[in-house]
Design a protein around this motif. Structure first.
Motif, PDB file in Angstrom:
ATOM      1  N   GLY A 153       0.915  -1.110  -0.036  1.00  0.00           N
ATOM      2  CA  GLY A 153      -0.009   0.050  -0.122  1.00  0.00           C
ATOM      3  C   GLY A 153       0.754   1.201   0.115  1.00  0.00           C
ATOM      4  O   GLY A 153       0.353   2.263  -0.458  1.00  0.00           O
ATOM      5  N   THR A 154       2.122   1.361   0.506  1.00  0.00           N
ATOM      6  CA  THR A 154       2.861   2.321   0.514  1.00  0.00           C
ATOM      7  C   THR A 154       3.594   2.465  -0.698  1.00  0.00           C
ATOM      8  O   THR A 154       4.128   3.555  -1.268  1.00  0.00           O
ATOM      9  CB  THR A 154       4.066   2.251   1.738  1.00  0.00           C
ATOM     10  N   PHE A 155       3.901   1.479  -1.494  1.00  0.00           N
ATOM     11  CA  PHE A 155       4.856   1.423  -2.656  1.00  0.00           C
ATOM     12  C   PHE A 155       3.937   2.166  -3.744  1.00  0.00           C
ATOM     13  O   PHE A 155       4.730   2.942  -4.444  1.00  0.00           O
ATOM     14  CB  PHE A 155       4.990  -0.200  -2.979  1.00  0.00           C
ATOM     15  N   THR A 156       2.841   1.797  -3.965  1.00  0.00           N
ATOM     16  CA  THR A 156       2.254   2.254  -5.419  1.00  0.00           C
ATOM     17  C   THR A 156       2.038   3.767  -5.145  1.00  0.00           C
ATOM     18  O   THR A 156       2.571   4.350  -6.183  1.00  0.00           O
ATOM     19  CB  THR A 156       1.112   1.703  -5.574  1.00  0.00           C
ATOM     20  N   PRO A 157       1.548   4.545  -4.184  1.00  0.00           N
ATOM     21  CA  PRO A 157       1.477   6.139  -4.277  1.00  0.00           C
ATOM     22  C   PRO A 157       2.860   6.594  -4.246  1.00  0.00           C
ATOM     23  O   PRO A 157       3.091   7.610  -4.808  1.00  0.00           O
ATOM     24  CB  PRO A 157       0.835   6.344  -3.088  1.00  0.00           C
ATOM     25  N   THR A 158       3.735   5.970  -3.635  1.00  0.00           N
ATOM     26  CA  THR A 158       5.371   6.461  -3.525  1.00  0.00           C
ATOM     27  C   THR A 158       5.880   6.362  -4.885  1.00  0.00           C
ATOM     28  O   THR A 158       6.469   7.509  -5.463  1.00  0.00           O
ATOM     29  CB  THR A 158       6.350   5.449  -2.615  1.00  0.00           C
ATOM     30  N   VAL A 159       5.693   5.332  -5.669  1.00  0.00           N
ATOM     31  CA  VAL A 159       6.279   5.294  -7.110  1.00  0.00           C
ATOM     32  C   VAL A 159       5.532   6.259  -7.713  1.00  0.00           C
ATOM     33  O   VAL A 159       6.440   7.119  -8.759  1.00  0.00           O
ATOM     34  CB  VAL A 159       5.949   3.936  -7.828  1.00  0.00           C
ATOM     35  N   VAL A 160       4.293   6.630  -7.803  1.00  0.00           N
ATOM     36  CA  VAL A 160       3.626   7.634  -8.665  1.00  0.00           C
ATOM     37  C   VAL A 160       4.201   9.055  -8.331  1.00  0.00           C
ATOM     38  O   VAL A 160       4.508   9.917  -9.320  1.00  0.00           O
ATOM     39  CB  VAL A 160       2.099   7.400  -8.520  1.00  0.00           C
ATOM     40  N   ALA A 161       4.199   9.568  -7.212  1.00  0.00           N
ATOM     41  CA  ALA A 161       4.713  10.747  -6.743  1.00  0.00           C
ATOM     42  C   ALA A 161       6.232  10.929  -6.933  1.00  0.00           C
ATOM     43  O   ALA A 161       6.794  11.896  -7.386  1.00  0.00           O
ATOM     44  CB  ALA A 161       4.606  10.749  -4.908  1.00  0.00           C
ATOM     45  N   THR A 162       7.134   9.748  -6.765  1.00  0.00           N
ATOM     46  CA  THR A 162       8.593   9.920  -7.082  1.00  0.00           C
ATOM     47  C   THR A 162       8.792  10.211  -8.499  1.00  0.00           C
ATOM     48  O   THR A 162       9.362  11.267  -9.124  1.00  0.00           O
ATOM     49  CB  THR A 162       9.304   8.715  -6.523  1.00  0.00           C
ATOM     50  N   TYR A 163       8.153   9.452  -9.589  1.00  0.00           N
ATOM     51  CA  TYR A 163       8.537   9.644 -10.942  1.00  0.00           C
ATOM     52  C   TYR A 163       7.830  10.744 -11.336  1.00  0.00           C
ATOM     53  O   TYR A 163       8.328  11.499 -12.334  1.00  0.00           O
ATOM     54  CB  TYR A 163       8.272   8.412 -11.673  1.00  0.00           C
ATOM     55  N   GLY A 164       6.739  11.141 -10.821  1.00  0.00           N
ATOM     56  CA  GLY A 164       6.166  12.661 -11.169  1.00  0.00           C
ATOM     57  C   GLY A 164       6.994  13.511 -10.853  1.00  0.00           C
ATOM     58  O   GLY A 164       7.227  14.664 -11.563  1.00  0.00           O
ATOM     59  N   ALA A 165       7.650  13.650  -9.653  1.00  0.00           N
ATOM     60  CA  ALA A 165       8.534  14.654  -9.180  1.00  0.00           C
ATOM     61  C   ALA A 165       9.968  14.597  -9.967  1.00  0.00           C
ATOM     62  O   ALA A 165      10.062  15.660 -10.358  1.00  0.00           O
ATOM     63  CB  ALA A 165       8.955  14.467  -7.788  1.00  0.00           C
ATOM     64  N   VAL A 166      10.471  13.514 -10.516  1.00  0.00           N
ATOM     65  CA  VAL A 166      11.575  13.514 -11.345  1.00  0.00           C
ATOM     66  C   VAL A 166      11.238  14.196 -12.713  1.00  0.00           C
ATOM     67  O   VAL A 166      12.110  15.006 -13.358  1.00  0.00           O
ATOM     68  CB  VAL A 166      12.076  12.105 -11.424  1.00  0.00           C
ATOM     69  N   ASP A 167      10.144  13.805 -13.157  1.00  0.00           N
ATOM     70  CA  ASP A 167       9.661  14.611 -14.398  1.00  0.00           C
ATOM     71  C   ASP A 167       9.520  15.988 -14.377  1.00  0.00           C
ATOM     72  O   ASP A 167       9.434  16.685 -15.469  1.00  0.00           O
ATOM     73  CB  ASP A 167       8.361  13.882 -14.861  1.00  0.00           C
ATOM     74  N   ASN A 168       8.971  16.457 -13.179  1.00  0.00           N
ATOM     75  CA  ASN A 168       8.640  18.096 -12.903  1.00  0.00           C
ATOM     76  C   ASN A 168      10.164  18.787 -12.897  1.00  0.00           C
ATOM     77  O   ASN A 168       9.982  19.828 -12.506  1.00  0.00           O
ATOM     78  CB  ASN A 168       7.818  18.093 -12.028  1.00  0.00           C
TER      79      ASN A 168
END
Length: 274
Positions: free
Chosen positions: A154-169
């Motif tokens: 449950g912690t893994f999936t939102p962390t992945v989405v937030a992290t690669y979105g932050a790298v993209d930005n």
């Protein structure tokens, strides 16, 4: 002649020093406001329950909940339930967040990994993690393994989405500037990409850890003798509102502590923004 012109200039037209604004938007901390809101709400509920226009079957008196805390502490049950919950939360959230941040950074940096994992993450992200608890029990058993797995997943999936979105930005201009100065790929990632993505990563962790607390309670309600979730389930089955709200308050305090810890990490790592 220039001196005469300056002398004739009205005072309102003279050059005025402008305050330095290099810090950008920097809201000031007002901790006492949040404390005051809690005090007012608790006082309002206490007054309403004492006056009788808030039914005791709806909300217990905050003073009775506080007395229940005292009983829990004196009997030793508080730490008997809190200890296992903290262990499960720390282990599960650490596994999920560390793998999530690593995976998110790799997705943000490498196109092949992005092409392979983004559809997979998009497929598993909307799945209600609580619905997978029986499956984790089958895979990892009724003991601690299934609880760790549920919280980590449950912690893994939102962390992945937030992290690669932050790298993209991360500002691509800064990356191109680093390339123009001859920085290596590793130096650009370490000095530009990761610091630029850190605000988004930490914001994602706030959400991920809140989800971890929710899943902790769900996991402990199934097959756990001790834990805050098991304590709340026992109190709810007996309709003991004082004990039930005491457990809810413990979870709220845990959430506040987690948020404060993330805030302290932000102040330590993101001091360059001020």
């Amino acid at each position: 002649m220039p001196d005469a012109t300056l002398a004739a200039t009205p005072a309102r037209d003279k050059v005025r020093a402008v305050d330095f604004r290099g810090g950008g938007f920097a809201p000031k901390t007002r901790r006492w406001v949040g404390i005051a809101v809690f005090i007012v709400l608790i006082g309002f509920v206490e007054w309403g329950t004492q006056a009788g226009w808030i039914s005791a079957l709806t909300l217990p008196k905050p003073s009775d909940v506080l007395a229940t805390f005292g009983e829990l502490y004196a009997s030793g049950l508080l730490f008997q339930h809190l200890g296992p919950s903290l262990t499960r939360l720390v282990v599960g959230a650490t596994i999920g967040a560390s793998i999530g941040v690593t995976t998110g950074v790799l997705i943000g940096l490498f196109s092949y990994i992005r092409a392979g994992l983004v559809p997979l993450v998009a497929a598993i992200f909307p799945i209600p993690k609580i619905a997978l608890l029986p499956l984790f029990v089958i895979w990892f058993g009724i003991d601690e393994g299934s609880k760790y797995a549920l919280i980590a997943f449950g912690t893994f999936t939102p962390t992945v989405v937030a992290t690669y979105g932050a790298v993209d930005n991360v500002d691509r201009t800064l990356i191109r500037m680093g390339q123009s100065f001859g920085l290596s790929w590793f130096s650009i990632v370490r000095k530009i990409v990761l610091p630029g993505a850190m605000p988004g990563i930490l914001s994602g962790l706030r959400i991920s850890l809140a989800i971890a607390i929710i899943l902790l309670v769900a996991a402990e309600m199934l097959g756990a003798e001790y834990g805050i979730g098991a304590y709340i389930l026992q109190a709810g089955s007996l309709y003991d509102l004082e004990r039930l709200f005491a457990g809810v308050v413990i979870l709220s305090i845990l959430g506040v502590i987690v948020s404060a810890a993330i805030g302290a990490i932000e102040r330590h790592l993101l001091g360059w923004r001020t």
